[in-house]
Design a protein around this motif. Structure first.
Motif, PDB file in Angstrom:
ATOM      1  N   VAL A  92       2.320  -8.354   2.201  1.00  0.00           N
ATOM      2  CA  VAL A  92       2.054  -7.541   1.014  1.00  0.00           C
ATOM      3  C   VAL A  92       1.450  -8.458  -0.040  1.00  0.00           C
ATOM      4  O   VAL A  92       1.819  -9.622  -0.156  1.00  0.00           O
ATOM      5  N   ARG A 141      -2.059  -4.085  -3.253  1.00  0.00           N
ATOM      6  CA  ARG A 141      -1.183  -3.158  -3.964  1.00  0.00           C
ATOM      7  C   ARG A 141      -0.952  -3.649  -5.390  1.00  0.00           C
ATOM      8  O   ARG A 141       0.068  -4.278  -5.683  1.00  0.00           O
ATOM      9  N   LEU A 200       2.467  -4.417  -7.646  1.00  0.00           N
ATOM     10  CA  LEU A 200       3.582  -4.706  -6.753  1.00  0.00           C
ATOM     11  C   LEU A 200       4.601  -5.602  -7.453  1.00  0.00           C
ATOM     12  O   LEU A 200       4.246  -6.597  -8.081  1.00  0.00           O
ATOM     13  N   ARG A 204      12.382  -5.895  -0.487  1.00  0.00           N
ATOM     14  CA  ARG A 204      11.481  -5.301   0.505  1.00  0.00           C
ATOM     15  C   ARG A 204      12.137  -5.466   1.872  1.00  0.00           C
ATOM     16  O   ARG A 204      12.478  -6.564   2.295  1.00  0.00           O
TER      17      ARG A 204
END
Lengths: 133, 215
Positions: A64, A69, A72, A78
């Motif tokens: 990620v 994103r 974030l 997560r």
């Protein structure tokens, strides 16, 4: 710059998993300024250790990043999970060992990286021992 | 929390003690880049980078087997990159006499490139000459490692002394261990100051001294 605090945990805190079992965990990264963390990669992998060239294979991978994103927040936990394969089983040999681990690689601004690992054992193969000739 | 380079886990402490410990002399912990190059007092990587630049980007690192030449290269690379150079490393094995199989990578060499040949003396003399001419034409830098002088400006001479070996051992074994300085000195004497081979001997010794499971 204060180093970020990385928290990486496996959900059931076990040391030994059987082939085909689910392994799950979570991570979060605490920084003074949340934007400092650019990306994070979590892998479930095995690698060899020993006197010769070493091998590595990644069984599970998730990345990620702020690029993909925006907004974030790495401070939020997560969760990751994967079903473990049938092989290779963890092995504690003399010349070569097979090690499994969950590895979290955190990419910070200015190209810096931090790595955190949680080792676990896949299967229960008895260890080998060195003996005097 | 750990840095980006792998390091042996401490030999004591929770909660990881429940799993098998890593042998601190495994390849992953002793290979170039995994441990720093330990310079003698008064020398550092920044000085060598400056010396290289003063030599027009050409230089040779000389030293016997297992004296840290490849480890020194790994130490220099990030600093060279910071100076705008693009190191292209070619490690020669088993008497590789030419760089023919690396032709595709060499094709992109330019003035920002720094061609690094680890084990340069393995090239045929004719191929060394071709490489030097190639670098001159492209304006690329050239660093080589070898066991004897190769005619390039001397960048550094690597050697293993007692202090360096002790520093490496301390780095690998941060706390009390079944392996000690005397073991390292014996291994170095056996292998003629070849630190790489000495550390591999300590790998075996470490395995032998591991307690049996359940002991």
């Amino acid at each position: 710059m204060n180093a970020p605090a990385i928290t990486l945990t496996l959900h059931d805190s076990r040391r030994v998993y059987r082939p085909g079992e689910k392994l799950s965990g979570q991570y979060f990264i605490e920084t003074v300024d949340g934007a400092e963390t650019q990306a994070a990669e979590v892998s479930v992998l095995w690698h060899t250790e020993g006197k010769g060239d070493e091998d590595i294979a990644v069984h599970f991978f998730d990345r990620v990043s702020h690029d993909e994103r925006p907004g974030l927040d790495f401070r939020q936990p997560r969760v990751f999970s994967t079903v473990l394969p049938n092989s290779p089983l963890s092995y504690e040999g003399v010349l070569v060992k097979i090690r499994w681990c969950v590895r979290l690689r955190v990419f910070l601004s200015r190209g810096k990286q931090l790595v955190e690992e949680r080792a676990f054992q896949l299967g229960e193969v008895p260890p080998a021992r060195a003996v005097l000739p | 929390m750990s840095g980006a380079e792998p390091r042996p886990a401490p030999e004591s402490g929770e909660p990881r003690a429940a799993l098998p410990r890593s042998n601190p002399f495994s390849t992953r912990f002793i290979q170039p880049g995994a441990i720093p190059y330990f310079f003698p007092p008064g020398v550092d990587a920044a000085q060598l980078v400056l010396r290289l630049e003063q030599g027009g980007g050409w230089g040779e690192i000389i030293g016997p087997h297992g004296s840290g030449k490849s480890t020194l290269l790994a130490e220099l690379f990030p600093r060279l990159s910071e100076r705008g150079k693009r190191p292209l490393l070619f490690t020669l094995h088993n008497g590789e006499r030419s760089l023919a199989r690396h032709r595709a990578e060499l094709a992109y060499a330019d003035a920002k490139s720094l061609i690094v040949v680890d084990g340069y003396e393995q090239l045929w003399p004719w191929n060394r000459a071709l490489l030097r001419r190639f670098c001159r034409r492209r304006g690329a830098g050239l660093i080589v490692t070898a066991h004897a002088p190769m005619g390039l400006p001397r960048l550094y001479s690597c050697a293993v002394d007692r202090q360096t070996a002790a520093a490496v051992l301390e780095r690998l074994l941060p706390i009390r261990s079944s392996i000690g300085q005397a073991d390292l000195e014996r291994a170095l004497a056996t292998h003629g100051q070849n630190l790489r081979e000495a550390l591999f001997e300590l790998y075996d010794l470490y395995e032998l001294r591991q307690p049996s499971q359940g002991a």
